[in-house]
Design an enzyme around this catalytic site. Structure first.
Site, short mmCIF file in Angstrom:
data_model
loop_
_atom_site.label_atom_id
_atom_site.label_comp_id
_atom_site.label_asym_id
_atom_site.label_seq_id
_atom_site.Cartn_x
_atom_site.Cartn_y
_atom_site.Cartn_z
N SER A 76 -1.02 4.44 4.37
CA SER A 76 -2.33 4.29 5.04
C SER A 76 -2.15 4.38 6.55
CB SER A 76 -2.97 2.96 4.67
OG SER A 76 -3.12 2.88 3.27
N MET A 118 -4.21 -2.89 -0.38
CA MET A 118 -5.04 -3.27 0.76
C MET A 118 -6.12 -2.21 0.97
SD MET A 118 -2.64 -5.32 3.37
CE MET A 118 -1.83 -3.95 4.14
N GLY A 119 -6.34 -1.37 -0.03
CA GLY A 119 -7.39 -0.36 0.09
C GLY A 119 -6.94 0.85 0.89
N LYS A 126 8.05 2.83 -2.40
CA LYS A 126 7.92 3.05 -0.96
C LYS A 126 8.28 1.78 -0.19
CE LYS A 126 5.67 4.37 2.93
NZ LYS A 126 5.08 3.15 3.36
N GLY A 144 -0.50 7.80 -3.39
CA GLY A 144 0.51 6.82 -3.78
C GLY A 144 -0.13 5.69 -4.58
N HIS A 145 -1.22 5.14 -4.04
CA HIS A 145 -1.94 4.09 -4.77
C HIS A 145 -2.47 4.63 -6.10
CE1 HIS A 145 -2.81 2.92 -0.41
NE2 HIS A 145 -2.25 1.81 -0.87
#
Ligand code: AMP
Length: 286
Positions: A193, A29-30, A156, A35-36
């Site tokens: 986020s 989701m940006g 996660k 982590g991303h």
């Protein structure tokens, strides 16, 4: 150089030019954090083409949740992905698909929802009853659109991983699923986020989440009574939505057949819900 697509027409045209059987998908989701990034790096290492999708999916937010205020930081996200592109083999493609409108994923008149069943109503689902149907629906759409061969997700969101794997199995979707470990900050808080919603004092308070999971893990590994500790912890602080030790393969109570445990928890620091979990091999827990 990364390739960025914001419309179906451009993305579909690009996809039609690909012949490789090694296309990786990283749905996000940006508002990308490390982590991303770990998922994107892994996908880029293993595939000829990596497609990172950036889409804040309205269907996975409940009516009173943070859809409107969810951080949207496309320029910064593209800069972070461009930095990865500099480090990978120049023959590989790193692609961002960031639909510029909801209709690109859910065209006018779209009405199908995918629901995996009872597993979606427990734990996260008991607090967010429509959340997982929104997640499986968007992941299905993203797999259909990208026709990727492997999709990468983070440990996660362990319940999400299980539900997505179940959908893949039940619907016989021809894709491999790869789960990456949780990336944490230097203090041990799982990156999210939503951590940026935390005030300074809530950030300190939030540390109770990883600390408690570590404590339960230690009790399990040293064969001590973790169950009483869990009950006492929940009783002492009403900010826990749940704290449980489960069979990691199905999110059910452990049995003699359990080979791996997962300690799962959700904790509310102020208005922010934080999730975390730790996997523990069962032969140590017996
Ligand atoms: P999101 O943008 O929140 O939908 O997350 C996109 C993907 O990144 C999901 O597969 C998440 O599980 C994964 N992810 C989020 N936070 C972390 C983290 N701290 N470590 C590893 N993966 C993560």
């Amino acid at each position: 150089m990364i390739k960025v697509f914001t419309t179906r027409k451009d993305f579909d045209h690009y996809r039609s030019t690909l012949t490789t059987q090694a296309i990786g998908l990283v749905p996000t989701m940006g508002n990308l954090h490390k982590g991303h990034i770990s998922l994107i790096e892994k996908a880029a290492e293993e595939n000829d083409v990596t497609i990172v999708t950036i889409f804040v999916n309205p269907k996975q937010f409940g009516p009173n949740e943070d859809f409107d205020k969810y951080p949207r930081t496309l320029d910064e996200d593209l800069a972070r992905i461009s930095a990865i592109a500099l480090l990978i083999n120049a023959k590989k493609d790193l692609v961002v698909f960031a639909p510029r409108s909801e209709e690109i994923i859910y065209p006018k008149g779209y009405s199908t929802m995918i629901s995996v069943g009872p597993m979606t109503q427990k734990f996260e689902g008991s607090v967010r009853p429509t959340h997982f149907d929104g997640v499986t629906t968007v992941v299905y759409q993203l797999i259909s659109i990208t026709k990727a061969h492997t999709a990468y997700f983070g440990q996660k969101d362990v319940q999400q991983c299980l539900i997505i794997k179940k959908m893949i199995k039940d619907l016989e979707i021809p894709i491999n699923i790869y789960i990456m470990p949780i990336v944490r900050n230097s203090e041990g808080l799982a990156l999210s986020s939503r951590n940026q919603y935390l005030s300074d004092s809530e950030r300190v308070e939030a540390m109770v989440l990883p600390h408690t999971l570590q404590k339960v893990e230690k009790l399990i590994r040293t064969k001590q009574d973790y169950k009483t500790f869990v009950v006492e912890t929940l009783k002492a602080d009403n900010k826990w939505d749940y704290l449980e030790v489960l069979d990691s393969s199905n999110f059910e109570t452990t049995t003699d057949l359990t080979t791996e445990l997962v300690i799962v928890a959700a904790y509310r620091a102020g208005a922010t819900r934080l999730l975390d979990n730790i996997l523990v091999p069962m032969n140590l827990g017996k």
